[in-house]
Scaffold this motif. Structure first.
Motif, mmCIF file in Angstrom:
data_model
loop_
_atom_site.group_PDB
_atom_site.id
_atom_site.type_symbol
_atom_site.label_atom_id
_atom_site.label_comp_id
_atom_site.label_asym_id
_atom_site.label_seq_id
_atom_site.Cartn_x
_atom_site.Cartn_y
_atom_site.Cartn_z
ATOM 1 N N GLY A 1 0.894 -1.238 0.066
ATOM 2 C CA GLY A 1 -0.094 0.126 0.069
ATOM 3 C C GLY A 1 0.934 1.208 -0.162
ATOM 4 N N GLN A 2 0.722 2.316 0.624
ATOM 5 C CA GLN A 2 1.287 3.563 0.778
ATOM 6 C C GLN A 2 0.890 4.153 2.113
ATOM 7 N N GLU A 3 1.874 5.249 2.585
ATOM 8 C CA GLU A 3 1.493 6.007 3.611
ATOM 9 C C GLU A 3 1.926 7.379 2.952
ATOM 10 N N PHE A 4 0.690 8.285 3.212
ATOM 11 C CA PHE A 4 0.957 9.524 2.558
ATOM 12 C C PHE A 4 1.368 10.453 3.736
ATOM 13 N N HIS A 5 2.170 11.378 3.557
ATOM 14 C CA HIS A 5 2.719 12.010 5.035
ATOM 15 C C HIS A 5 2.395 13.491 4.722
ATOM 16 N N THR A 6 2.050 14.293 5.740
ATOM 17 C CA THR A 6 1.985 15.553 5.713
ATOM 18 C C THR A 6 2.466 16.039 6.996
ATOM 19 N N SER A 7 3.065 17.140 7.414
ATOM 20 C CA SER A 7 3.591 17.521 8.430
ATOM 21 C C SER A 7 2.542 18.344 8.963
ATOM 22 N N TYR A 8 1.344 18.640 8.557
ATOM 23 C CA TYR A 8 0.176 19.457 9.044
ATOM 24 C C TYR A 8 -0.946 18.792 8.983
ATOM 25 N N TRP A 9 -1.297 18.125 7.884
ATOM 26 C CA TRP A 9 -2.851 17.467 7.850
ATOM 27 C C TRP A 9 -3.041 16.157 8.526
ATOM 28 N N GLY A 10 -1.885 15.495 8.885
ATOM 29 C CA GLY A 10 -1.895 14.110 9.301
ATOM 30 C C GLY A 10 -1.276 13.052 8.316
ATOM 31 N N HIS A 11 -1.021 11.993 8.903
ATOM 32 C CA HIS A 11 -0.695 10.818 7.942
ATOM 33 C C HIS A 11 -1.639 9.853 7.572
ATOM 34 N N LEU A 12 -1.723 9.383 6.436
ATOM 35 C CA LEU A 12 -2.640 8.576 5.901
ATOM 36 C C LEU A 12 -2.155 7.131 5.469
ATOM 37 N N GLY A 13 -2.950 6.140 5.741
ATOM 38 C CA GLY A 13 -2.457 4.828 5.052
ATOM 39 C C GLY A 13 -3.558 4.615 3.915
ATOM 40 N N VAL A 14 -2.969 4.221 3.005
ATOM 41 C CA VAL A 14 -3.781 3.848 1.718
ATOM 42 C C VAL A 14 -3.593 2.365 1.456
ATOM 43 N N LEU A 15 -4.459 1.610 1.477
ATOM 44 C CA LEU A 15 -4.494 0.162 1.505
ATOM 45 C C LEU A 15 -5.275 -0.263 0.225
ATOM 46 N N GLY A 16 -4.602 -1.268 -0.411
ATOM 47 C CA GLY A 16 -5.338 -2.049 -1.595
ATOM 48 C C GLY A 16 -5.772 -0.973 -3.002
ATOM 49 N N MET A 17 -4.677 0.014 -2.901
ATOM 50 C CA MET A 17 -4.897 0.609 -4.151
ATOM 51 C C MET A 17 -4.508 0.205 -5.179
ATOM 52 N N HIS A 18 -5.284 0.311 -6.449
ATOM 53 C CA HIS A 18 -4.865 -0.346 -7.886
ATOM 54 C C HIS A 18 -3.839 0.634 -8.487
ATOM 55 N N GLY A 19 -2.834 0.267 -9.013
ATOM 56 C CA GLY A 19 -2.038 1.046 -9.787
ATOM 57 C C GLY A 19 -0.932 1.675 -8.902
ATOM 58 N N ASP A 20 -0.067 2.525 -9.538
ATOM 59 C CA ASP A 20 1.313 2.995 -8.875
ATOM 60 C C ASP A 20 0.845 3.989 -7.667
ATOM 61 N N MET A 21 1.625 4.072 -6.918
ATOM 62 C CA MET A 21 1.616 4.886 -5.383
ATOM 63 C C MET A 21 1.552 6.438 -5.974
ATOM 64 N N LEU A 22 0.925 7.226 -5.039
ATOM 65 C CA LEU A 22 0.560 8.420 -5.343
ATOM 66 C C LEU A 22 1.863 9.360 -4.881
ATOM 67 N N LEU A 23 2.252 10.156 -6.139
ATOM 68 C CA LEU A 23 3.417 10.999 -5.839
ATOM 69 C C LEU A 23 2.976 12.329 -6.263
ATOM 70 N N PRO A 24 3.879 13.479 -5.348
ATOM 71 C CA PRO A 24 4.876 13.063 -4.322
ATOM 72 C C PRO A 24 4.104 12.582 -3.226
ATOM 73 N N ALA A 25 4.797 11.818 -2.525
ATOM 74 C CA ALA A 25 4.055 11.224 -1.349
ATOM 75 C C ALA A 25 4.107 11.948 -0.043
#
Length: 217
Positions: A82-106
């Motif tokens: 999966g992916q963890e999407f980081h921000t220093s302000y909004w909070g950290h997200l876990g992304v599970l079971g996504m189809h296709g490539d990871m979201l960039l920039p992360a």
């Protein structure tokens, strides 16, 4: 208001799993999906959601982006990328079971870097992830129970209340690399407001580290 149980006892809804593991995150050891399966079996964890994330300018596990269920998985032990999407302000997200490539920039919202912008918000990221069939949740949310009337709390979930109200969030890491008492207190408040948010457990383990106590092997 009458209270109705979510479960009637006829369906299994709980799965032994760790939804938040980083296969490689610095350190001198190099981990692999097959070894991650062995680690999961040693801990009797049937599912292990591996979350590649950006570390500085590097993505240690970007080669596994888009794999989904890894071929090294066994019938009783799955490794799902999966992916963890980081921000220093909004909070950290876990992304599970996504189809296709990871979201960039992360990541977003990192002061004094090229990614200092607060865009995209976590709501934007959740929309992009949902469009690819993913589940989205907040990871290691609270280090202390927020009490906005008295003092700001240290949190990795500043945007959580808004995203819950907008229907962007599919789960919340209750037992996590954070304070589970503080996180559960917020979760119960959300439940009492009528939001049905499943609980998840995620260690945020750096699975190629020998120790998390300040230095790697």
């Amino acid at each position: 208001m009458p209270v109705h149980p979510w479960l009637d006892g006829t369906q299994r809804r709980w799965v032994s799993a760790d939804v938040h593991v980083h296969m490689n995150y610095g350190g001198h050891y190099r981990n692999t999906p097959a070894h991650l399966v062995l680690q999961a079996e040693a801990e009797d964890s049937g599912h292990r959601r591996e979350s590649p994330r950006q570390q500085g300018a590097a993505h240690p596990d970007i080669a596994y982006s888009g794999f989904g269920v890894d071929p090294a998985s066994k019938p009783g032990t799955l490794v799902v990328h999966g992916q963890e999407f980081h921000t220093s302000y909004w909070g950290h997200l876990g992304v599970l079971g996504m189809h296709g490539d990871m979201l960039l920039p992360a990541y977003a919202g990192y002061p004094n870097t090229a990614a200092a912008s607060l865009f995209p918000t976590n709501a934007d990221v959740a929309d992009l992830a949902h469009a690819r069939g993913a589940l989205v949740g907040y990871v290691h949310p609270f280090e202390e129970e927020p009490r906005p009337q008295t003092k700001p709390a240290h949190t990795d979930a500043d945007e959580l209340p808004v995203d819950v109200a907008l229907g962007k969030i599919d789960y919340l890491e209750i037992v996590a690399f954070a304070d589970h008492h503080a996180t559960a207190a917020v979760w119960y408040r959300l439940l009492n407001l009528g939001f049905r948010i499943p609980a998840a457990g995620g260690t945020d383990a750096m699975a190629n580290y020998a120790t998390l106590r300040g230095r790697s092997a």
